[in-house]
Design a protein around this motif. Structure first.
Motif, PDB file in Angstrom:
ATOM      1  N   ALA A  43       0.768   3.400  -6.773  1.00  0.00           N
ATOM      2  CA  ALA A  43      -0.320   3.948  -5.949  1.00  0.00           C
ATOM      3  C   ALA A  43       0.194   4.279  -4.549  1.00  0.00           C
ATOM      4  O   ALA A  43      -0.144   5.332  -3.984  1.00  0.00           O
ATOM      5  CB  ALA A  43      -1.480   2.965  -5.880  1.00  0.00           C
ATOM      6  N   TYR A  44       1.023   3.415  -3.977  1.00  0.00           N
ATOM      7  CA  TYR A  44       1.559   3.651  -2.633  1.00  0.00           C
ATOM      8  C   TYR A  44       2.480   4.866  -2.623  1.00  0.00           C
ATOM      9  O   TYR A  44       2.404   5.704  -1.722  1.00  0.00           O
ATOM     10  CB  TYR A  44       2.298   2.409  -2.133  1.00  0.00           C
ATOM     11  N   LEU A  45       3.322   4.988  -3.634  1.00  0.00           N
ATOM     12  CA  LEU A  45       4.228   6.137  -3.707  1.00  0.00           C
ATOM     13  C   LEU A  45       3.459   7.447  -3.911  1.00  0.00           C
ATOM     14  O   LEU A  45       3.870   8.489  -3.403  1.00  0.00           O
ATOM     15  CB  LEU A  45       5.259   5.951  -4.816  1.00  0.00           C
ATOM     16  N   ALA A  46       2.334   7.384  -4.629  1.00  0.00           N
ATOM     17  CA  ALA A  46       1.513   8.585  -4.800  1.00  0.00           C
ATOM     18  C   ALA A  46       0.907   9.013  -3.466  1.00  0.00           C
ATOM     19  O   ALA A  46       0.806  10.208  -3.174  1.00  0.00           O
ATOM     20  CB  ALA A  46       0.414   8.325  -5.825  1.00  0.00           C
ATOM     21  N   ALA A  47       0.524   8.038  -2.642  1.00  0.00           N
ATOM     22  CA  ALA A  47      -0.068   8.342  -1.335  1.00  0.00           C
ATOM     23  C   ALA A  47       0.983   8.656  -0.275  1.00  0.00           C
ATOM     24  O   ALA A  47       0.703   9.346   0.704  1.00  0.00           O
ATOM     25  CB  ALA A  47      -0.931   7.164  -0.879  1.00  0.00           C
ATOM     26  N   GLU A  84      11.407   6.682  -3.834  1.00  0.00           N
ATOM     27  CA  GLU A  84      11.460   6.012  -5.130  1.00  0.00           C
ATOM     28  C   GLU A  84      11.170   4.521  -5.000  1.00  0.00           C
ATOM     29  O   GLU A  84      10.882   3.857  -5.982  1.00  0.00           O
ATOM     30  CB  GLU A  84      12.852   6.164  -5.745  1.00  0.00           C
ATOM     31  N   VAL A  85      11.257   4.005  -3.781  1.00  0.00           N
ATOM     32  CA  VAL A  85      11.168   2.569  -3.539  1.00  0.00           C
ATOM     33  C   VAL A  85      10.095   2.296  -2.507  1.00  0.00           C
ATOM     34  O   VAL A  85      10.016   2.988  -1.498  1.00  0.00           O
ATOM     35  CB  VAL A  85      12.523   2.025  -3.011  1.00  0.00           C
ATOM     36  N   ASN A 106       3.019  -3.360   6.084  1.00  0.00           N
ATOM     37  CA  ASN A 106       4.402  -3.812   6.058  1.00  0.00           C
ATOM     38  C   ASN A 106       5.214  -3.053   4.999  1.00  0.00           C
ATOM     39  O   ASN A 106       6.354  -3.391   4.745  1.00  0.00           O
ATOM     40  CB  ASN A 106       4.455  -5.326   5.785  1.00  0.00           C
ATOM     41  N   TRP A 107       4.637  -2.039   4.386  1.00  0.00           N
ATOM     42  CA  TRP A 107       5.322  -1.262   3.357  1.00  0.00           C
ATOM     43  C   TRP A 107       5.780   0.071   3.918  1.00  0.00           C
ATOM     44  O   TRP A 107       5.167   0.620   4.829  1.00  0.00           O
ATOM     45  CB  TRP A 107       4.395  -0.981   2.180  1.00  0.00           C
ATOM     46  N   GLN A 108       6.864   0.595   3.361  1.00  0.00           N
ATOM     47  CA  GLN A 108       7.320   1.938   3.684  1.00  0.00           C
ATOM     48  C   GLN A 108       7.970   2.540   2.440  1.00  0.00           C
ATOM     49  O   GLN A 108       8.551   1.824   1.634  1.00  0.00           O
ATOM     50  CB  GLN A 108       8.287   1.937   4.859  1.00  0.00           C
ATOM     51  N   SER A 109       7.832   3.837   2.296  1.00  0.00           N
ATOM     52  CA  SER A 109       8.429   4.551   1.163  1.00  0.00           C
ATOM     53  C   SER A 109       9.842   4.977   1.536  1.00  0.00           C
ATOM     54  O   SER A 109      10.059   5.559   2.596  1.00  0.00           O
ATOM     55  CB  SER A 109       7.602   5.792   0.833  1.00  0.00           C
ATOM     56  N   LEU A 110      10.783   4.683   0.650  1.00  0.00           N
ATOM     57  CA  LEU A 110      12.184   5.053   0.884  1.00  0.00           C
ATOM     58  C   LEU A 110      12.778   5.660  -0.377  1.00  0.00           C
ATOM     59  O   LEU A 110      12.385   5.292  -1.491  1.00  0.00           O
ATOM     60  CB  LEU A 110      13.019   3.832   1.277  1.00  0.00           C
TER      61      LEU A 110
END
Length: 117
Positions: free
Chosen positions: A44-48, A65-66, A85-89
């Motif tokens: 869900a986070y990667l989709a957003a 991807e992460v 505290n999340w980030q897309s990498l």
């Protein structure tokens, strides 16, 4: 070309044995909080947030991807599930740049002004 043989004392475990033992000590993915709930939240986070924030900060466009924890949670459930505290990498940024930054003690999110190379 074969690698030269190296001397290893009999009582010292091989690299394979060292890695195997470390993997056994760290527990399964589910034991480390990365079970089905995490996999669903990650998707869900990667989709957003589909782009790598570190690449964006460098002016590149790369698919993420992460989902990375900006600050290592070290088992803290509040911090683990805190989306702030999340980030897309992308995998290269996570495996190379983020890991290097953690070893140096740089634990800040990668925003417009945070990543300068």
């Amino acid at each position: 070309m074969k690698r030269p043989l190296t001397y290893r004392p009999a009582q010292q475990p091989s690299r394979y044995e060292q890695r195997r033992d470390a993997d056994q000590r760290r527990g399964s993915a589910a034991q480390r909080l990365y079970g089905a709930r995490w996999r669903a939240a990650r998707l869900a986070y990667l989709a957003a947030h589909p782009l790598c924030v570190m690449c964006e900060a460098k002016g590149k466009i790369e698919a993420a991807e992460v989902v990375d924890h900006v600050r290592p949670h070290r088992g803290d459930l509040q911090l683990f599930w805190d989306e702030a505290n999340w980030q897309s990498l992308c995998a290269p940024c996570h495996d190379r740049d983020k890991q290097s930054a953690e070893r140096r003690g740089v634990l800040k999110p990668w925003g417009d002004d945070a990543w300068d190379r």
